[in-house]
Design a protein around this motif. Sequence first.
Motif, PDB file in Angstrom:
ATOM      1  N   UNK A  44      38.563  51.976  44.504  1.00 15.52           N
ATOM      2  CA  UNK A  44      37.870  50.830  43.919  1.00 15.52           C
ATOM      3  C   UNK A  44      36.442  51.188  43.540  1.00 15.52           C
ATOM      4  N   UNK A  45      35.738  51.910  44.424  1.00 11.08           N
ATOM      5  CA  UNK A  45      34.339  52.260  44.149  1.00 11.08           C
ATOM      6  C   UNK A  45      34.227  53.160  42.921  1.00 11.08           C
ATOM      7  N   UNK A  46      35.227  54.052  42.693  1.00 11.12           N
ATOM      8  CA  UNK A  46      35.184  54.923  41.530  1.00 11.12           C
ATOM      9  C   UNK A  46      35.459  54.131  40.245  1.00 11.12           C
ATOM     10  N   UNK A  47      36.328  53.140  40.325  1.00  6.54           N
ATOM     11  CA  UNK A  47      36.576  52.293  39.155  1.00  6.54           C
ATOM     12  C   UNK A  47      35.325  51.505  38.807  1.00  6.54           C
TER      13      UNK A  47
ATOM     14  N   UNK B  98      37.575  43.853  47.241  1.00  7.83           N
ATOM     15  CA  UNK B  98      36.714  43.545  46.099  1.00  7.83           C
ATOM     16  C   UNK B  98      35.426  44.345  46.260  1.00  7.83           C
ATOM     17  N   UNK B  99      34.720  44.606  45.173  1.00  9.06           N
ATOM     18  CA  UNK B  99      33.490  45.413  45.268  1.00  9.06           C
ATOM     19  C   UNK B  99      32.450  44.777  46.194  1.00  9.06           C
TER      20      UNK B  99
ATOM     21  N   UNK C  56      39.644  44.803  41.353  1.00 10.93           N
ATOM     22  CA  UNK C  56      40.034  44.759  42.765  1.00 10.93           C
ATOM     23  C   UNK C  56      40.872  45.981  43.077  1.00 10.93           C
ATOM     24  N   UNK C  57      41.004  46.303  44.363  1.00 11.53           N
ATOM     25  CA  UNK C  57      41.870  47.383  44.817  1.00 11.53           C
ATOM     26  C   UNK C  57      42.929  46.819  45.747  1.00 11.53           C
ATOM     27  N   UNK C  58      44.146  47.354  45.678  1.00 11.07           N
ATOM     28  CA  UNK C  58      45.211  46.920  46.583  1.00 11.07           C
ATOM     29  C   UNK C  58      45.649  48.123  47.405  1.00 11.07           C
TER      30      UNK C  58
ATOM     31  N   UNK D 176      40.759  58.589  39.353  1.00 12.06           N
ATOM     32  CA  UNK D 176      40.642  57.177  39.043  1.00 12.06           C
ATOM     33  C   UNK D 176      39.432  56.918  38.158  1.00 12.06           C
ATOM     34  N   UNK D 177      38.325  57.575  38.465  1.00  8.05           N
ATOM     35  CA  UNK D 177      37.130  57.428  37.635  1.00  8.05           C
ATOM     36  C   UNK D 177      37.435  57.836  36.202  1.00  8.05           C
ATOM     37  N   UNK D 178      38.116  58.983  36.050  1.00 10.53           N
ATOM     38  CA  UNK D 178      38.373  59.501  34.700  1.00 10.53           C
ATOM     39  C   UNK D 178      39.201  58.517  33.867  1.00 10.53           C
TER      40      UNK D 178
END
Length: 603
Positions: A469-472, A499-500, A488-490, A438-440
């Motif tokens: 979410x934290x990696x994004x 949310x962060x 946001x993450x679902x 996800x980070x990449x």
Amino acid sequence: MAASPDLQAQINHLPHRPGVYKYFDDEGIIYVGKAIDLRKRVSSYFNKNDHNKKTQQLVRNIKRLEFTIVDSESDAFLLENNLIKQHQPKYNILLKDGKTYPYLCLTSERFPRLLPTRNKVADGSRYYGPYATGTAMNVLLELIRALYPLRTCTYNLAPANVAAGKFKVCLEYHIGNCKGPCVNLEDEATYNGYITQIKQILNGDLRIPKQYFREQMGRAAQEMQYELAHQFKVKLDKLDAFQAKSTIVSDTLTNIDVFAIASNEKAAFISYMKVMNGSIILTQTLEVTKKLDEPDAEILGPLVMQLRQDFESEAREVLSNVALELPLPGVALAVPQIGDKRKLLELGLKNVLYLRKEKESMNERGKDLNEVRIMETIKKDLRLKDLPKHIECFDNSNFQGDNPVAAMVCFRNAKPSKRDYRHYHIKTVVGPDDFQSMYEVVHRRYRRLSEEGASLPQLVIVDGGKGQLSMAVKALKDLNLWGQIPVIGIAKRLEEIYVPNDPLPIYIDKRSESLRLFQRMRDEVHRFGITFHRSLRDAGTLKTELTDVKGLGPVTAEKLLNKFKSVKKIRELSEAELVAEVGKAKTKVLQAYFDQQEAEPAE
């Protein structure tokens, strides 16, 4: 599409006669049609292969049919019309029943009354209309009541009753709207003179009534009865004003019906104008929903018959913008190209094209308003600064660590923007690591947008919980974009929204349009990513299998794979087909390999 044996046997025994046919499914009538030749028409549904999708769907649903023989095509039109209104079949264009239209009734009693009504009764009264709307009827009724002192009471004004003094004048007499025939203050001949002029107005001819008021005004002026002359002038002005609002076509065009039709994929729009004595006395526009992608002439034909019947037209000429073949003896059908008739037809076309454009515009505005409402809801639910017109959603996909990929889908104005969808091969992560993947992809995506100077989304969604979410968020921080793009993450399990910097999910109503759009995007990116991953996985499996065949190089394997897509299809090729693709030597190698595979027992 072939008919079932039972249905085909029934079709084979249909007569070559005009009539009406009814198609049934398991629940009832689904379509009613007319035909000059019943057997030819019904057979065409099952013998032709070029039907559109809607007609194919109709044919698939036909379980049985019934038919009725009639004497003529005209009878078939009328019977079809009545059956459609009675049964309302799902595949027929539904026609409105004319009994709801309003009329003006001129009663047959002594000192007739003029009354609005929607029911015709066989009592000797004369009915005018029907009128397309109650408003059109009321305008005419108010004009006539302003011009002539007609009674509105229900008294039986038989000579004996009037002579016996059974009645007294009412308020209508005192305010000047009635001359008091109930107490013998107005003679019957004068009253019937009013009725004669009223009939002419109701028939669309204002010439004699206007001449009458003009003469009365001049006579009163000569006799120096200036107040009376002014009253006649006011009435003459009312007639002139009414005529000015009516469209004058031509003194040479008398009684004509004008029909125009324009359609789009979903509906047809029809304009009807009734012309009498050189004036358009009635206009009607309507929209009908297409059921089987019918051509314009096929839609308009029954409607011409229906509207002429509903509005009791006796016109001997029908103009339209499409060629029609209708069973109307003594009625001329034409598509005028020049002259006054063409101008009249173009007026009808303007109305119908405006109706179509307005309807399409309303549909577009409705869609736009719906999309704005969804974006406003998201903005409110997530407490965003800007309206999220541009949203992107990310998801990862891998199979036991093989072929790790990611996908991004983009929605603009709450709708998919497929040209902006992206696939990603994971390049820097070894093994199935959703967080680093996800980070990449987030880092790659927004680094590229930043370098290109492209606009950034107003919201980013990642498929996953707090970890993804934290990696994004980390990727955006490393790009110095944190704070510029909300993210946001679902989470899949409970459809929770994270949310962060908040360990707990935020609450969004399960019925909210926000959550429904997030779920739609999540499902779409999942589908998009899985499809990409499956294609890579299948390609990899096939390529490995073929390249393991001794004597067959990777170039040949890739050539066959790209053309035939699967080993199964390659195995099914004939020897000649394989020789044409790879030559005799490699064909022998492949055939030996396939033979060996078939000989080996399954594990």
